[in-house]
Design an enzyme around this catalytic site. Sequence first.
Site, mmCIF file in Angstrom:
data_model
loop_
_atom_site.group_PDB
_atom_site.id
_atom_site.type_symbol
_atom_site.label_atom_id
_atom_site.label_comp_id
_atom_site.label_asym_id
_atom_site.label_seq_id
_atom_site.Cartn_x
_atom_site.Cartn_y
_atom_site.Cartn_z
ATOM 1 C CD GLU A 1 9.047 -6.015 6.001
ATOM 2 O OE1 GLU A 1 9.762 -7.017 6.081
ATOM 3 O OE2 GLU A 1 7.835 -6.058 5.859
ATOM 4 C CB CYS B 1 7.512 -1.103 -0.464
ATOM 5 S SG CYS B 1 6.168 -1.450 0.646
ATOM 6 C CB CYS C 1 -0.026 -2.769 11.664
ATOM 7 S SG CYS C 1 -1.448 -1.906 10.948
ATOM 8 C CB CYS D 1 -5.785 -7.016 8.020
ATOM 9 S SG CYS D 1 -6.158 -5.253 7.898
ATOM 10 C CB CYS E 1 -1.877 -8.292 7.140
ATOM 11 S SG CYS E 1 -0.406 -7.245 7.093
ATOM 12 C CB CYS F 1 2.675 -6.539 4.599
ATOM 13 S SG CYS F 1 1.988 -4.963 4.627
#
Length: 343
Positions: A90, A103, A110, A114, A117, A331
């Site tokens: 995205e 962005c 990832c 975290c 997230c 995100c």
Amino acid sequence: MKNIYNETLKSLELHLVDAGFKAFNAKQIFNWIYRHKVVDFDAMLNLSVKLRAYLNRTFTLEQLELFHKQVAADGTKKYLFKLTDDHLIEAVLMQHDYGKSLCVTTQVGCNIGCSFCASGLEKRVRNLTVAEMVMQVVGVEMVEQERVSHVVIMGTGEPFDNYDAVMDFIDIINNPHGFEIGARHITVSTSGIVPKIDAFAKRKTQVNLAISLHAPNDEIRSKLMKINDVYPMNALLASVRRYVDETNRRVTFEYILLAGVNDQIKHANLLSDKIRGINAYVNLIRYNPVLEFSYKPSQEEDAQAFHAQLLKRGINATLRKERGSDIDAACGQLRTKVKKQGV
Ligand code: SAH
Ligand code: SF4
């Protein structure tokens, strides 16, 4: 065949000279693909027939497939692109009074994981190529028929975990023969990979650096970001000080306000002691809730009190409105939704 959007001006010049063409042809090609958005080498009329034939057999000008687009009430637009191996990524376009800011995503998934997230819900599947990052900018400019004036490298993924490709991406979008997005209009955000912060400092560019801090001490930060066990806060802040010394640039600390976790006055006090003396400002971010996690955004009065406390203690800080939250423009969120519900 390689996608031409992978090439920096320098690497394209080298390919061309190797093949017996002139270095300046690379500038002409950059001009065609980034200024005029031409997606056919044969339409590059100021290039010789021989050069066009070489380009046709050496490079592709393949684009990302736009899979889905959403527009939020505040005008924020979110694009879901499909990669050639069917992964979805995205990009989010925000309208500001100073221009349009895109962005950009750097990885599929990832690995930093975290705990707040959505992007970290999926382990890193792979790094994006330079072309896949560049094509997010090309794709959005083509769809909107408008110039992207700012780029924030804050989509899914940890940019410093895909360091070399991200540096080439920055090189391409910054190049005066390409998009010509000024270095000061480009921001890269990291969860705090210390050796890469040092490497980035050595480049001495004007590109903005943002650090996802999100906590005032190691105890809280380690709960939110397990990268903190590898690079604890003192090591991270030492690298930020070195970065500021080397580049003379101010850094941004990103700090998501999470109700009851890191948003109390005592946390503001701890935070201000921790970062005092660093040429930085704190960007207080409203949390965009993620279904799978129990974190809640701060109460409005807590957010404002936290902000006021930082200011009172002499720390530069801003508290902004969340953008695009009605379309999950934080995100990684749309992508996980598409997978579960099949839009
Ligand atoms: N991996 C990099 C860049 C991508 S994340 C980094 O962590 O810095 C970009 C920013 O969005 C980070 O500050 C991240 O902490 C923040 N973020 C992630 N999930 C969020 C959410 N649900 N709501 C608000 N901000 C979020
Ligand atoms: Fe990765 Fe950044 Fe999300 Fe952490 S906040 S999981 S580093 S994308």
